[in-house]
Scaffold this motif. Structure first.
Motif, PDB file in Angstrom:
ATOM      1  N   THR A  97       0.831  -1.198   0.000  1.00 41.53           N
ATOM      2  CA  THR A  97       0.000   0.000   0.000  1.00 41.53           C
ATOM      3  C   THR A  97       0.866   1.250   0.000  1.00 41.53           C
ATOM      4  N   MET A  98       0.353   2.298  -0.637  1.00 39.64           N
ATOM      5  CA  MET A  98       0.975   3.621  -0.588  1.00 39.64           C
ATOM      6  C   MET A  98      -0.039   4.633  -0.034  1.00 39.64           C
ATOM      7  N   ASP A  99      -0.944   4.166   0.799  1.00 41.63           N
ATOM      8  CA  ASP A  99      -1.999   4.982   1.383  1.00 41.63           C
ATOM      9  C   ASP A  99      -1.535   5.474   2.754  1.00 41.63           C
ATOM     10  N   ALA A 100      -1.087   6.725   2.812  1.00 38.04           N
ATOM     11  CA  ALA A 100      -0.526   7.263   4.057  1.00 38.04           C
ATOM     12  C   ALA A 100      -1.583   7.343   5.153  1.00 38.04           C
ATOM     13  N   ALA A 101      -2.818   7.735   4.798  1.00 41.85           N
ATOM     14  CA  ALA A 101      -3.872   7.840   5.803  1.00 41.85           C
ATOM     15  C   ALA A 101      -4.183   6.475   6.410  1.00 41.85           C
ATOM     16  N   ALA A 102      -4.212   5.443   5.569  1.00 40.92           N
ATOM     17  CA  ALA A 102      -4.469   4.094   6.076  1.00 40.92           C
ATOM     18  C   ALA A 102      -3.337   3.621   6.982  1.00 40.92           C
ATOM     19  N   LEU A 103      -2.107   3.945   6.618  1.00 41.97           N
ATOM     20  CA  LEU A 103      -0.975   3.550   7.464  1.00 41.97           C
ATOM     21  C   LEU A 103      -1.035   4.249   8.814  1.00 41.97           C
ATOM     22  N   SER A 104      -1.471   5.496   8.830  1.00 43.28           N
ATOM     23  CA  SER A 104      -1.634   6.191  10.112  1.00 43.28           C
ATOM     24  C   SER A 104      -2.674   5.503  10.979  1.00 43.28           C
ATOM     25  N   GLU A 105      -3.730   5.018  10.356  1.00 41.02           N
ATOM     26  CA  GLU A 105      -4.746   4.270  11.098  1.00 41.02           C
ATOM     27  C   GLU A 105      -4.181   2.945  11.601  1.00 41.02           C
ATOM     28  N   LEU A 106      -3.433   2.246  10.755  1.00 41.01           N
ATOM     29  CA  LEU A 106      -2.858   0.960  11.145  1.00 41.01           C
ATOM     30  C   LEU A 106      -1.810   1.105  12.234  1.00 41.01           C
ATOM     31  N   ALA A 107      -1.201   2.274  12.333  1.00 39.01           N
ATOM     32  CA  ALA A 107      -0.188   2.490  13.367  1.00 39.01           C
ATOM     33  C   ALA A 107      -0.772   2.277  14.762  1.00 39.01           C
ATOM     34  N   LYS A 108      -2.076   2.504  14.918  1.00 41.33           N
ATOM     35  CA  LYS A 108      -2.719   2.300  16.218  1.00 41.33           C
ATOM     36  C   LYS A 108      -2.602   0.854  16.675  1.00 41.33           C
ATOM     37  N   TYR A 109      -2.585  -0.059  15.701  1.00 38.89           N
ATOM     38  CA  TYR A 109      -2.595  -1.477  16.043  1.00 38.89           C
ATOM     39  C   TYR A 109      -1.191  -2.065  16.139  1.00 38.89           C
ATOM     40  N   SER A 110      -0.202  -1.309  15.723  1.00 39.02           N
ATOM     41  CA  SER A 110       1.164  -1.818  15.826  1.00 39.02           C
ATOM     42  C   SER A 110       1.698  -1.710  17.248  1.00 39.02           C
ATOM     43  N   VAL A 111       1.003  -0.963  18.104  1.00 34.41           N
ATOM     44  CA  VAL A 111       1.463  -0.795  19.486  1.00 34.41           C
ATOM     45  C   VAL A 111       0.539  -1.504  20.466  1.00 34.41           C
ATOM     46  N   ARG A 112      -0.386  -2.312  19.935  1.00 37.51           N
ATOM     47  CA  ARG A 112      -1.281  -3.089  20.785  1.00 37.51           C
ATOM     48  C   ARG A 112      -0.960  -4.568  20.632  1.00 37.51           C
ATOM     49  N   ALA A 113      -1.794  -5.389  21.253  1.00 41.70           N
ATOM     50  CA  ALA A 113      -1.566  -6.840  21.176  1.00 41.70           C
ATOM     51  C   ALA A 113      -2.152  -7.406  19.886  1.00 41.70           C
ATOM     52  N   HIS A 114      -1.888  -6.720  18.792  1.00 44.26           N
ATOM     53  CA  HIS A 114      -2.328  -7.178  17.482  1.00 44.26           C
ATOM     54  C   HIS A 114      -1.105  -7.403  16.612  1.00 44.26           C
ATOM     55  N   HIS A 115      -1.238  -8.308  15.677  1.00 43.67           N
ATOM     56  CA  HIS A 115      -0.215  -8.475  14.653  1.00 43.67           C
ATOM     57  C   HIS A 115      -0.840  -8.075  13.325  1.00 43.67           C
ATOM     58  N   VAL A 116      -0.668  -6.817  12.953  1.00 41.48           N
ATOM     59  CA  VAL A 116      -1.057  -6.364  11.625  1.00 41.48           C
ATOM     60  C   VAL A 116       0.235  -6.197  10.844  1.00 41.48           C
ATOM     61  N   THR A 117       0.403  -7.011   9.837  1.00 41.81           N
ATOM     62  CA  THR A 117       1.662  -7.056   9.084  1.00 41.81           C
ATOM     63  C   THR A 117       1.451  -6.471   7.694  1.00 41.81           C
ATOM     64  N   LEU A 118       2.294  -5.506   7.334  1.00 41.12           N
ATOM     65  CA  LEU A 118       2.230  -4.898   6.015  1.00 41.12           C
ATOM     66  C   LEU A 118       2.976  -5.745   4.995  1.00 41.12           C
ATOM     67  N   MET A 119       2.575  -5.637   3.730  1.00 44.89           N
ATOM     68  CA  MET A 119       3.273  -6.302   2.643  1.00 44.89           C
ATOM     69  C   MET A 119       4.098  -5.262   1.884  1.00 44.89           C
ATOM     70  N   ALA A 120       5.293  -5.648   1.471  1.00 47.43           N
ATOM     71  CA  ALA A 120       6.146  -4.736   0.711  1.00 47.43           C
ATOM     72  C   ALA A 120       6.990  -5.516  -0.281  1.00 47.43           C
ATOM     73  N   ASP A 121       7.287  -4.870  -1.409  1.00 45.99           N
ATOM     74  CA  ASP A 121       8.209  -5.462  -2.378  1.00 45.99           C
ATOM     75  C   ASP A 121       9.095  -4.389  -3.014  1.00 45.99           C
ATOM     76  N   GLY A 122       9.053  -3.169  -2.442  1.00 46.08           N
ATOM     77  CA  GLY A 122       9.855  -2.092  -2.990  1.00 46.08           C
ATOM     78  C   GLY A 122      10.257  -1.093  -1.930  1.00 46.08           C
ATOM     79  N   LEU A 123      11.290  -0.338  -2.218  1.00 43.80           N
ATOM     80  CA  LEU A 123      11.831   0.618  -1.258  1.00 43.80           C
ATOM     81  C   LEU A 123      10.849   1.734  -0.946  1.00 43.80           C
ATOM     82  N   GLU A 124      10.097   2.196  -1.951  1.00 44.85           N
ATOM     83  CA  GLU A 124       9.171   3.308  -1.720  1.00 44.85           C
ATOM     84  C   GLU A 124       8.110   2.955  -0.692  1.00 44.85           C
TER      85      GLU A 124
END
Length: 402
Positions: A97-124
């Motif tokens: 994903t390149m959706d900055a707003a969605a990543l800001s929302e997902l950041a809430k779950y990276s500091v809780r007892a959730h495993h939300v894992t992003l997919m990536a295949d490029g530096l950008e």
């Protein structure tokens, strides 16, 4: 291939009094499909692909069927956030994903007892996640998507997904992740679409089936060698992976046999749409279907239904049309197909024994699993020959993730 008798005649009684178009889910058949998934997966955990299901209640139901159903693979970052909010604690975003707003929302779950894992295949993609993580004080888990397509006889056998193909390319991204305080490498995915998504037992296509099975055998060796090399190289460089994901409904047995893979993914298998009738070795049952009402009869033997233009995504072709399956022997008209507002279905003038009236229903199966629930707000759920209620789809929840 379908082994069970068609249950659609019973559905008409179970759904009597309801208004069509409607969609139906048979839990007895879904459970049989789930057992087939577990059998073909060997002893490995199975991650459920949400894009093929798109219903919270169905996802919860399947997750409870076996402790080996572990985690979800979703298709949208906003969907990942919604699933985490709904209580799912292991959600893998299956696409970058390149959706900055969605990543800001997902950041809430990276500091809780959730495993939300992003997919990536490029530096950008990594740089954007890193920037958002730094701004939000979060550390994003990352899964690297490695291309598993093959080049055989000058043919690109597979799909155009990830640009990551080599050990060196993968290690470079893994090292970037290791150096960032806002990122951590959690897994690797190698999805072999040419194995999972290409039918090899299509009626009337003997020569093509032979060619596809040959290409699959050649590609299979390449896939296993490349995936294994990449996983071993990451381990040698000190990268600890929580999982190595691969597979889909059409390749479960092949992928599960790969020692480098720790979990497989399945989604379409639970509903078993029509395209999966033509895979060698699969024993699945038609758990999901939909009914359209006959609204006019333009000619004897032709019954025009309301709606029905639920054509599946992918390469355009007749195999992407919904398939009329009850009453049996119905076919779509070649010059009309499945229409946005109406769909005519033709029955042979002799031999079918079909005589319908306006208001009667014709049952269909969708070609692919995922888009069915985008068309309906709810699924009418049948178990033990009894309609037990309705379950909301994503659309019924008011969700639209694209």
């Amino acid at each position: 291939m379908i082994k069970s008798p068609h249950p659609y005649g019973q559905y008409a009684e179970q759904c009597a009094g309801l208004q069509a178009p409607l969609a139906c889910l048979n839990l007895d058949l879904l459970e049989q499909n789930a057992q087939e998934v577990l059998r073909r997966a060997g002893g490995k955990p199975v991650r459920i692909a949400t894009k093929s299901i798109r219903s919270l209640e169905v996802l919860r139901y399947v997750s409870r069927l076996s402790p080996r159903f572990q985690g979800l693979m979703c298709y949208s970052p906003w969907e990942a956030a919604a699933l985490a909010q709904a209580g799912f604690d292991d959600v893998l975003l299956g696409y970058p994903t390149m959706d900055a707003a969605a990543l800001s929302e997902l950041a809430k779950y990276s500091v809780r007892a959730h495993h939300v894992t992003l997919m990536a295949d490029g530096l950008e993609q990594l740089q954007l996640a890193e920037t958002i993580g730094r701004q939000e004080g979060a550390c994003f888990a990352i899964c690297l998507d490695v291309d598993m397509s093959s080049s055989l006889y000058g043919i690109h056998f597979g799909v155009r997904r990830s640009p990551l193909r080599t050990v060196e390319e993968t290690l470079r991204l893994a090292e970037y992740i290791r150096r960032s305080p806002s990122l951590r490498l959690r897994g690797v995915m190698g999805y072999e679409a040419q194995m999972a998504g290409v039918a090899d037992r299509v009626p009337g296509a003997t020569m093509m089936n032979t060619i596809v099975r040959h290409l699959k055998r050649r590609s299979g060796k390449d896939i296993q060698e490349r995936r294994s090399r990449i996983v071993q190289a990451l381990s040698a460089e000190g990268h600890e992976l929580a999982f190595v994901n691969g597979g889909g409904t059409g390749s479960l047995g092949f992928t599960a046999a790969d020692a480098s893979v720790t979990e497989v993914t399945a989604g379409s298998a639970f509903f078993n749409p029509a395209l999966f009738d033509h895979y060698a070795g699969l024993r699945l049952y038609p758990a999901a279907s939909f009914a359209l009402p006959v609204v006019r009869i333009p000619k004897q033997g032709i019954y025009t239904c309301f709606g029905g233009g639920y054509v599946a995504s992918g390469k355009a072709g007749k195999d992407k049309y919904p398939r009329p399956i009850w009453p049996e022997c119905g076919i779509l008209l070649p010059n009309e197909g499945a229409g946005e507002v109406q769909t005519p279905v033709q029955y042979p003038e002799a031999g079918s024994g079909v005589s319908l009236q306006t208001g009667d229903w014709i049952w269909f199966r969708h070609a692919k699993a995922g888009e069915l629930c985008e068309r309906f707000r709810e699924l009418h759920v049948v178990k033990g020959g009894v309609r037990i209620g309705t379950w909301s789809t994503y659309r019924g929840e008011g969700w639209c993730f694209g």
